[in-house]
Design an enzyme around this catalytic site. Structure first.
Site, mmCIF file in Angstrom:
data_model
loop_
_atom_site.group_PDB
_atom_site.id
_atom_site.type_symbol
_atom_site.label_atom_id
_atom_site.label_comp_id
_atom_site.label_asym_id
_atom_site.label_seq_id
_atom_site.Cartn_x
_atom_site.Cartn_y
_atom_site.Cartn_z
ATOM 1 N N ARG A 236 14.639 -9.603 32.326
ATOM 2 C CA ARG A 236 13.727 -8.759 31.730
ATOM 3 C C ARG A 236 12.595 -10.030 31.790
ATOM 4 N NH1 ARG A 236 14.830 -4.858 31.345
ATOM 5 N NH2 ARG A 236 16.115 -3.581 29.557
ATOM 6 N N GLU A 265 4.787 -6.254 30.025
ATOM 7 C CA GLU A 265 4.685 -5.012 31.107
ATOM 8 C C GLU A 265 3.367 -4.326 30.188
ATOM 9 O OE1 GLU A 265 8.505 -4.071 32.148
ATOM 10 O OE2 GLU A 265 9.042 -5.879 32.465
ATOM 11 N N HIS A 284 8.566 -3.136 37.307
ATOM 12 C CA HIS A 284 10.102 -2.598 36.758
ATOM 13 C C HIS A 284 10.834 -1.443 36.940
ATOM 14 C CE1 HIS A 284 12.483 -3.364 32.594
ATOM 15 N NE2 HIS A 284 12.763 -3.328 34.241
HETATM 16 C C1 DGY Z 1 17.121 -1.365 32.656
HETATM 17 O O1 DGY Z 1 17.483 -0.029 32.484
HETATM 18 O O2 DGY Z 1 17.270 -2.186 31.523
HETATM 19 C C2 DGY Z 1 16.491 -2.261 33.716
HETATM 20 O O3 DGY Z 1 15.701 -3.054 33.496
HETATM 21 C C3 DGY Z 1 16.037 -0.897 34.509
HETATM 22 O O4 DGY Z 1 15.646 -0.866 35.270
#
Ligand code: DGY
Length: 308
Positions: A236, A265, A284
């Site tokens: 993250r 984001e 992402h």
């Molecule tokens: C998640 O599933 O948490 C991931 O960040 C996806 O890329």
């Protein structure tokens, strides 16, 4: 029978399971850009017994206060930091996520970022595409050799361990990790954060976002990294203090940085990180393979169906 609201279009063959069980389903029409707005999400969620949520949906106390019927949330992601788990627990709302099925896809994307950063793949491609390719260059785009380097994993969960396996098997890297508990199944050495930052040539972040990991990597931690280290983040964005990252990068610290996640984001194309040629930013996409997304869609539906 339950009413289920899904906040974004996902692979819809999976919905058959829910529809065959007699549940009603509304999928938010997202032909418009971006995630569902918070106001619409609150309105739709207030009528629902079950939600299928994305990592971009804020599920907070205010929303939950307006959802008297809600019994289950099935998140289409492994990370669930967008959901107030305490408030869900207070209301006995069950929360599911999609672990395991996106492990390989996420680790592979991290590996792709690492190779692209080390070998300047995007700048070299842009150079060629812009007509600046004059011929074979003995001194052009010299990258960093990866074989046998030291890898430090922050967050040795399943994705972190799979990423480490790719690096250890494919590139003979020596792996250490920093995390809250010993991982006996992980063939790597557990070290404290300072040791990991100082010793590693490659540092890859895979921890969940929690109060303990928010801005875990600040200016001090960035400066402890080797000047030519590569930093990868597929966890993250908020785990790294982004202002501090820009600051140290502008001073020439770090070889390169590969980010699948940012804060916020989407990150504005005007953001300083996009101006730095040794930073590679993806929107992402770690779990974005056809296989992972089919498996995730099946799992979110199974989780709701089994629970109800
Ligand atoms: C998640 O599933 O948490 C991931 O960040 C996806 O890329």
């Amino acid at each position: 029978m339950a009413h289920i609201f899904c906040t974004k279009t996902i692979i819809d063959a999976s919905f058959k399971l829910l529809l065959d069980s007699g549940h009603s389903l509304e999928v938010w029409d997202d032909k418009r850009d971006g995630p569902i707005s918070y106001d619409i999400l609150v309105k739709k969620a207030s009528q629902a017994d079950a939600l299928i949520t994305m990592l971009s949906d804020k599920i907070d106390k205010n929303l939950l206060d307006q959802c008297p019927k809600l019994k289950v949330i099935s998140q289409y992601a492994v990370g669930i930091n967008n959901i107030d788990l305490k408030e869900c627990e207070n209301r006995a709302i069950k929360v599911f996520n999609t672990p395991d099925v996106l492990t390989d896809a996420s680790a592979e994307l991290g590996f792709a970022l690492l190779l692209a950063c080390a070998r300047k793949i995007i700048p070299a491609y842009e150079n060629a595409k812009q007509g600046k390719w004059r011929g074979w260059e003995p001194m052009g785009f010299l990258g960093k050799s990866l074989k046998g380097l030291k890898l430090g994993i922050i967050g040795p969960g399943k994705i972190g361990q799979e990423f480490a396996r790719l690096c250890a098997k494919g590139l003979e890297m020596e792996v250490s990790y920093f995390g809250p508990s010993e991982k006996p199944e992980f063939a790597a050495k557990r070290v404290d954060l300072t040791t990991l930052l100082k010793d590693s040539d490659i540092i890859s972040i895979h921890c969940p976002l929690t109060d303990d990991t928010r801005e875990l990597i600040g200016e001090n931690e960035l400066r402890q990294m080797k000047a030519d280290a590569i930093l990868i983040n597929t966890a993250r964005g908020e785990v790294i203090n982004q202002d501090a990252l820009v600051k140290v990068l502008k001073e020439g610290h770090l070889h390169s940085v590969g980010l699948d996640v940012t804060s916020p984001e989407p990150l504005s194309p005007e953001h300083e990180l996009f101006q730095l040629s040794n930073v590679l930013i993806m929107p992402h996409i770690a779990s974005a393979t056809v296989k992972a997304r089919i498996d995730m869609a099946n799992l979110v539906c199974e989780n709701i169906n089994n629970f109800i």
